[in-house]
Design a protein around this motif. Structure first.
Motif, PDB file in Angstrom:
ATOM      1  N   UNK A 103       0.743  -1.324   0.005  1.00  0.00           N
ATOM      2  CA  UNK A 103      -0.019   0.030  -0.123  1.00  0.00           C
ATOM      3  C   UNK A 103       0.736   1.249   0.039  1.00  0.00           C
ATOM      4  N   UNK A 104       2.099   1.410   0.666  1.00  0.00           N
ATOM      5  CA  UNK A 104       2.903   2.368   0.802  1.00  0.00           C
ATOM      6  C   UNK A 104       3.326   2.731  -0.515  1.00  0.00           C
ATOM      7  N   UNK A 105       3.825   1.603  -1.225  1.00  0.00           N
ATOM      8  CA  UNK A 105       4.362   1.847  -2.620  1.00  0.00           C
ATOM      9  C   UNK A 105       3.394   2.445  -3.568  1.00  0.00           C
ATOM     10  N   UNK A 106       2.042   1.980  -3.350  1.00  0.00           N
ATOM     11  CA  UNK A 106       1.125   2.545  -4.539  1.00  0.00           C
ATOM     12  C   UNK A 106       0.769   3.812  -4.089  1.00  0.00           C
ATOM     13  N   UNK A 107       1.035   4.360  -2.990  1.00  0.00           N
ATOM     14  CA  UNK A 107       0.647   5.618  -2.441  1.00  0.00           C
ATOM     15  C   UNK A 107       1.678   6.621  -3.008  1.00  0.00           C
ATOM     16  N   UNK A 108       3.058   5.862  -2.852  1.00  0.00           N
ATOM     17  CA  UNK A 108       4.155   6.878  -3.634  1.00  0.00           C
ATOM     18  C   UNK A 108       3.897   7.091  -5.143  1.00  0.00           C
ATOM     19  N   UNK A 157      -8.722   2.723   2.867  1.00  0.00           N
ATOM     20  CA  UNK A 157      -8.326   2.301   4.325  1.00  0.00           C
ATOM     21  C   UNK A 157      -6.771   2.589   4.601  1.00  0.00           C
ATOM     22  N   UNK A 158      -5.835   2.181   3.585  1.00  0.00           N
ATOM     23  CA  UNK A 158      -4.537   2.661   3.658  1.00  0.00           C
ATOM     24  C   UNK A 158      -4.088   3.926   3.301  1.00  0.00           C
ATOM     25  N   UNK A 159      -4.560   4.583   2.415  1.00  0.00           N
ATOM     26  CA  UNK A 159      -4.016   5.878   2.157  1.00  0.00           C
ATOM     27  C   UNK A 159      -4.656   6.999   2.299  1.00  0.00           C
ATOM     28  N   UNK A 160      -6.163   6.627   2.831  1.00  0.00           N
ATOM     29  CA  UNK A 160      -7.278   7.792   3.164  1.00  0.00           C
ATOM     30  C   UNK A 160      -7.747   8.425   1.811  1.00  0.00           C
ATOM     31  N   UNK A 161      -9.187   8.746   1.867  1.00  0.00           N
ATOM     32  CA  UNK A 161      -9.801   9.278   0.960  1.00  0.00           C
ATOM     33  C   UNK A 161      -9.154  10.483   0.155  1.00  0.00           C
ATOM     34  N   UNK A 162      -8.545  11.340   1.296  1.00  0.00           N
ATOM     35  CA  UNK A 162      -8.073  12.478   0.424  1.00  0.00           C
ATOM     36  C   UNK A 162      -6.861  12.213  -0.354  1.00  0.00           C
ATOM     37  N   UNK A 163      -6.251  11.092  -0.149  1.00  0.00           N
ATOM     38  CA  UNK A 163      -4.991  10.771  -0.891  1.00  0.00           C
ATOM     39  C   UNK A 163      -5.280  10.071  -2.328  1.00  0.00           C
ATOM     40  N   UNK A 164      -6.448   9.875  -2.704  1.00  0.00           N
ATOM     41  CA  UNK A 164      -6.808   9.328  -3.623  1.00  0.00           C
ATOM     42  C   UNK A 164      -7.490  10.409  -5.018  1.00  0.00           C
ATOM     43  N   UNK A 165      -7.243  10.011  -6.148  1.00  0.00           N
ATOM     44  CA  UNK A 165      -7.720  11.062  -7.299  1.00  0.00           C
ATOM     45  C   UNK A 165      -9.109  10.624  -7.572  1.00  0.00           C
ATOM     46  N   UNK A 166      -9.664  11.394  -8.553  1.00  0.00           N
ATOM     47  CA  UNK A 166     -10.968  10.931  -8.908  1.00  0.00           C
ATOM     48  C   UNK A 166     -11.075   9.523  -9.645  1.00  0.00           C
TER      49      UNK A 166
END
Length: 528
Positions: free
Chosen positions: A98-103, A125-134
């Protein structure tokens, strides 16, 4: 037919009467699709529909569209849809930590994330809704995300034409030693220099119109994007797609569509190997086995060549990188793997691709060429080299030396022009080659599924032996290592206990940290 514009690849194959039938081991991960068999015109229609979805979801020409989903060939179908409407698909494996996907998502800054509901929940769950694009969900619905119901029926925009040197697709490297790099390829590099080369009907190894191609791969990677272009243009009778890594799950598809040409991940070949021992094994028609991505150990090659019922089947092994495509190739026959058994431990990966690649071996400190037969750092020169790393320009520049690409691999250029790999620089040890030692151990430990040699800093090399039950006979081990330099006590694990990438490669850094509490290795990792 030669591939060029991936946005209209399926349309052009349908128009030219390509009669290939595609069979899947399970339906695509697209909620509207339940079929496990497609004709090319049906796939072309799906590409057009998906292009309409992406446009309706807000993506446009030049935008990046991130694809993150379970492993399946629809990675390439969806990528072609993104290309068709002018976007740049970025194919990311959902098997990444998950951390790699976030980066990677932060580096990409995609205009649209295309994923499944289950993967979406994990990302939230891992990155938080604010960390995801459309986001567009291919199945189901989720808070704050578009569903296919919101975009279904949208008209596909007209095909968008791009220059051959513009970004076409983004794929990530394997990530065995940490966060993967994001590699940008253009039409010129991945299609013009790689896929078109594969559409030649070479004697013995070229695809025939009556062939059944089976592919058991990681479809988030650039290899299959290239393969999709060439395989469709060659028009074999059948293509069968395997997403399952379990032998019993793969067996029914292999029996229903017995391959004549088989391409698979080394890890998949390892997992399917028990099928070769059955009297009615499904590989009896195979004339060509193909492996890429990772090292393939001689006992595995030997099992499959023996399973073929043909007089002289071939195994084609390629070595290359996401950034360069294939750099060398080698053919194995029953007689050549028998010779390897008599003198195991030499990881020859063959010869540079004629007219396509050049290799040189240099001193890692001075970068001056070393003589034939001496170990050093392998540099490659190829017109198929990618355009760069997304968000890591300095890292890319550090691996370029004029027209030469630093592979980060240690090897030897033999007098006959072939290449022997010794280790990744980050994985090297002081007194032996990890790759050679792994081959030796697999020859001497017949009950081992896989052997891995780790190189912890300041300690003896640490052997890991993967077996079916996670057990290792101590007396058998002592016999296997009697003539080797000192090693640490072995660790026996099951396949599931070993951290792996989406291609089945061992995540060596993660495994080293898991077993020792530290990820420090003997190598510097400067060119990882």
């Amino acid at each position: 037919m030669k591939p060029h514009d991936m946005g209209v690849l399926f349309d052009e194959c349908a128009e030219r009467g390509v009669h290939t039938r595609v069979f899947l081991d399970r339906p695509f991960d697209i909620g509207t699709e339940e079929a496990t068999s497609y004709a090319v015109p049906q796939l072309a229609a799906l590409v057009r529909r998906a292009a309409g979805w992406f446009a309706a979801a807000g993506a446009g020409p030049g935008d990046r569209v991130a694809l993150v989903k379970p492993n399946h060939w629809d990675y390439d179908v969806l990528a072609c849809a993104a290309v068709r409407m002018g976007a740049v698909p970025a194919q990311l494996s959902d098997q990444l930590p998950a951390e790699s996907l976030g980066v990677l998502l932060r580096r990409l800054e995609p205009a649209l994330l295309v994923t499944t509901a289950a993967v979406w929940e994990g990302l939230r769950a891992s990155l938080g809704p604010e960390g995801l694009p459309r986001t567009l969900l291919l199945d189901g619905s989720g808070p704050g995300a578009l569903s296919l119901a919101d975009v279904e029926g949208a008209q596909a925009p007209a095909p968008h034409r791009r220059h051959d040197d513009e970004p076409l697709v983004v794929n990530h490297t394997s990530g065995t030693t940490g966060v993967p790099k994001l590699v940008t390829h253009s039409t010129r590099t991945i299609i013009g220099k790689l896929a078109r080369f594969e559409t030649v009907r070479y004697p013995r190894i070229g695809v025939r119109r009556d062939d059944t191609l089976v592919n058991a791969n990681s479809f988030a990677h650039g290899r299959t994007f290239c393969w999709t272009a060439s395989a469709l243009c060659l028009g074999p009778a059948e293509i069968a797609i395997l997403t399952a890594r379990d032998a019993d799950a793969a067996d029914p598809v292999l029996r229903a569509h017995p391959p004549t040409v088989m391409e698979a991940l080394p890890a998949s070949y390892v997992r399917f190997r028990p099928l070769t021992e059955r009297l009615d094994n499904p590989f009896r028609r195979v004339r060509l086995f193909i492996s890429t991505y990772d090292a393939i150990h001689p006992p595995v090659v030997r099992s499959y060549l023996a399973a073929s019922g043909l007089r002289s089947p071939l195994w084609m092994q390629g070595w290359g990188q996401t950034e360069t495509g294939p750099l060398t190739f080698r053919f194995h026959t029953r007689s050549s793997v028998a010779a390897d058994r008599r003198a195991p431990g030499s990881r020859g990966v063959g010869w540079p691709v004629p007219g396509k690649t050049r290799l040189r071996v240099v001193d890692p400190d001075t970068f001056r060429p070393v003589g034939r037969g001496r170990p050093g750092l392998v540099l490659a020169r190829t017109a198929a080299c990618a355009a760069g790393y997304v968000g890591e320009d300095e890292r890319w520049a550090a691996k370029r030396h004029g027209a030469w690409w630093n592979t980060g691999d240690l090897g030897v250029l033999r007098r006959d022009g072939s290449v022997e790999l010794l280790d990744r620089e980050v994985d090297r040890t002081a007194r032996l080659s990890c790759l050679r030692t792994e081959d030796l151990l697999e020859e001497r430990l017949p009950r081992a599924t896989e052997c891995v040699l780790l190189s912890p800093s300041g300690r003896l090399p640490l052997p890991v032996v993967v077996t079916a039950d996670g057990a290792l006979d101590r007396a058998e081990w002592e016999r296997a290592v009697a003539d080797l330099p000192p090693l640490a006590d072995p660790v026996a694990l099951t396949w599931e206990e070993v951290p792996r990438t989406g291609t089945g490669k061992v995540r060596r850094t993660a495994l080293l940290r898991q077993l020792t509490g530290s990820a420090r290795t003997v190598g510097t990792g400067r060119w990882t």
